[in-house]
Design a protein around this motif. Structure first.
Motif, PDB file in Angstrom:
ATOM      1  N   UNK A 157       0.770  -1.232   0.000  1.00  0.00           N
ATOM      2  CA  UNK A 157       0.000   0.000   0.000  1.00  0.00           C
ATOM      3  C   UNK A 157       0.801   1.283   0.000  1.00  0.00           C
ATOM      4  N   UNK A 158       2.115   1.198  -0.140  1.00  0.00           N
ATOM      5  CA  UNK A 158       2.943   2.407  -0.174  1.00  0.00           C
ATOM      6  C   UNK A 158       2.661   3.161  -1.470  1.00  0.00           C
ATOM      7  N   UNK A 159       2.506   4.472  -1.361  1.00  0.00           N
ATOM      8  CA  UNK A 159       2.201   5.284  -2.529  1.00  0.00           C
ATOM      9  C   UNK A 159       3.109   6.503  -2.562  1.00  0.00           C
ATOM     10  N   UNK A 160       3.566   6.860  -3.760  1.00  0.00           N
ATOM     11  CA  UNK A 160       4.391   8.050  -3.963  1.00  0.00           C
ATOM     12  C   UNK A 160       3.741   8.884  -5.050  1.00  0.00           C
ATOM     13  N   UNK A 161       3.926  10.205  -4.954  1.00  0.00           N
ATOM     14  CA  UNK A 161       3.327  11.126  -5.921  1.00  0.00           C
ATOM     15  C   UNK A 161       4.373  12.140  -6.350  1.00  0.00           C
ATOM     16  N   UNK A 162       4.360  12.507  -7.624  1.00  0.00           N
ATOM     17  CA  UNK A 162       5.181  13.619  -8.096  1.00  0.00           C
ATOM     18  C   UNK A 162       4.281  14.578  -8.876  1.00  0.00           C
ATOM     19  N   UNK A 163       4.496  15.860  -8.665  1.00  0.00           N
ATOM     20  CA  UNK A 163       3.751  16.902  -9.375  1.00  0.00           C
ATOM     21  C   UNK A 163       4.568  17.295 -10.602  1.00  0.00           C
ATOM     22  N   UNK A 164       3.896  17.411 -11.741  1.00  0.00           N
ATOM     23  CA  UNK A 164       4.586  17.608 -13.015  1.00  0.00           C
ATOM     24  C   UNK A 164       4.161  18.867 -13.757  1.00  0.00           C
ATOM     25  N   UNK A 165       3.419  19.754 -13.116  1.00  0.00           N
ATOM     26  CA  UNK A 165       2.958  20.979 -13.778  1.00  0.00           C
ATOM     27  C   UNK A 165       4.130  21.753 -14.372  1.00  0.00           C
ATOM     28  N   UNK A 166       4.001  22.106 -15.648  1.00  0.00           N
ATOM     29  CA  UNK A 166       4.977  22.955 -16.304  1.00  0.00           C
ATOM     30  C   UNK A 166       6.249  22.260 -16.758  1.00  0.00           C
ATOM     31  N   UNK A 167       6.367  20.952 -16.560  1.00  0.00           N
ATOM     32  CA  UNK A 167       7.577  20.245 -16.973  1.00  0.00           C
ATOM     33  C   UNK A 167       7.462  19.771 -18.418  1.00  0.00           C
ATOM     34  N   UNK A 168       8.610  19.604 -19.079  1.00  0.00           N
ATOM     35  CA  UNK A 168       8.627  19.078 -20.447  1.00  0.00           C
ATOM     36  C   UNK A 168       8.488  17.562 -20.406  1.00  0.00           C
ATOM     37  N   UNK A 169       8.214  16.965 -21.553  1.00  0.00           N
ATOM     38  CA  UNK A 169       8.087  15.506 -21.639  1.00  0.00           C
ATOM     39  C   UNK A 169       9.387  14.828 -21.219  1.00  0.00           C
ATOM     40  N   UNK A 170      10.526  15.386 -21.580  1.00  0.00           N
ATOM     41  CA  UNK A 170      11.827  14.807 -21.208  1.00  0.00           C
ATOM     42  C   UNK A 170      12.032  14.866 -19.695  1.00  0.00           C
ATOM     43  N   UNK A 171      11.688  15.997 -19.083  1.00  0.00           N
ATOM     44  CA  UNK A 171      11.803  16.126 -17.625  1.00  0.00           C
ATOM     45  C   UNK A 171      10.872  15.137 -16.919  1.00  0.00           C
ATOM     46  N   UNK A 172       9.698  14.935 -17.474  1.00  0.00           N
ATOM     47  CA  UNK A 172       8.737  13.986 -16.891  1.00  0.00           C
ATOM     48  C   UNK A 172       9.290  12.570 -16.975  1.00  0.00           C
ATOM     49  N   UNK A 173       9.909  12.227 -18.092  1.00  0.00           N
ATOM     50  CA  UNK A 173      10.505  10.890 -18.230  1.00  0.00           C
ATOM     51  C   UNK A 173      11.570  10.657 -17.148  1.00  0.00           C
ATOM     52  N   UNK A 174      12.383  11.674 -16.880  1.00  0.00           N
ATOM     53  CA  UNK A 174      13.418  11.558 -15.849  1.00  0.00           C
ATOM     54  C   UNK A 174      12.795  11.417 -14.455  1.00  0.00           C
ATOM     55  N   UNK A 175      11.785  12.206 -14.162  1.00  0.00           N
ATOM     56  CA  UNK A 175      11.107  12.143 -12.855  1.00  0.00           C
ATOM     57  C   UNK A 175      10.428  10.775 -12.662  1.00  0.00           C
ATOM     58  N   UNK A 176       9.795  10.273 -13.721  1.00  0.00           N
ATOM     59  CA  UNK A 176       9.129   8.976 -13.640  1.00  0.00           C
ATOM     60  C   UNK A 176      10.141   7.866 -13.389  1.00  0.00           C
ATOM     61  N   UNK A 177      11.284   7.917 -14.051  1.00  0.00           N
ATOM     62  CA  UNK A 177      12.318   6.901 -13.851  1.00  0.00           C
ATOM     63  C   UNK A 177      12.788   6.883 -12.398  1.00  0.00           C
ATOM     64  N   UNK A 178      12.920   8.052 -11.798  1.00  0.00           N
ATOM     65  CA  UNK A 178      13.322   8.149 -10.396  1.00  0.00           C
ATOM     66  C   UNK A 178      12.220   7.618  -9.477  1.00  0.00           C
ATOM     67  N   UNK A 179      10.977   7.949  -9.801  1.00  0.00           N
ATOM     68  CA  UNK A 179       9.839   7.549  -8.976  1.00  0.00           C
ATOM     69  C   UNK A 179       9.676   6.040  -8.887  1.00  0.00           C
ATOM     70  N   UNK A 180       9.851   5.342  -9.994  1.00  0.00           N
ATOM     71  CA  UNK A 180       9.555   3.911 -10.023  1.00  0.00           C
ATOM     72  C   UNK A 180      10.750   3.014  -9.750  1.00  0.00           C
ATOM     73  N   UNK A 181      11.842   3.577  -9.303  1.00  0.00           N
ATOM     74  CA  UNK A 181      13.022   2.775  -8.940  1.00  0.00           C
ATOM     75  C   UNK A 181      12.767   2.006  -7.685  1.00  0.00           C
TER      76      UNK A 181
END
Length: 88
Positions: free
Chosen positions: A64-88
């Motif tokens: 049940x552990x949950x993590x969230x990242x806010x992505x407002x105003x980020x580019x698609x490339x920045x989102x890809x990097x944030x997602x990779x960090x989130x799901x490690x």
């Protein structure tokens, strides 16, 4: 995109269909959804669009552990990097 960690149980993507702040996430989903789903065929990926919604991704892990990242105003490339960090 490569396969995510096995402990990831669900990915939820929230964004606005028209907001400029959600441009990056809309572009990311349009460009990468198929590759992410192909690399993770058994992972539920829920896409939620709502007027005025903040662009964000929720990742639910084992126990049940949950993590969230806010992505407002980020580019698609920045989102890809944030997602990779989130799901490690």
């Amino acid at each position: 995109m490569s396969a995510f960690t096995k402990s990831l149980k669900e990915l939820r993507v929230h964004f606005c269909q028209t907001s400029p702040a959600s441009n990056g996430i809309r572009q990311f989903v349009a460009s990468n959804y198929s590759a992410v789903k192909a690399a993770n065929p058994n992972l539920p990926i829920l896409i939620r669009e709502a007027k005025g919604a903040e662009a964000k991704i929720f990742a639910r892990f084992e126990h049940g552990q949950e993590k969230k990242i806010v992505l407002d105003g980020l580019s698609a490339k920045e989102i890809e990097q944030k997602l990779a960090t989130l799901v490690k």
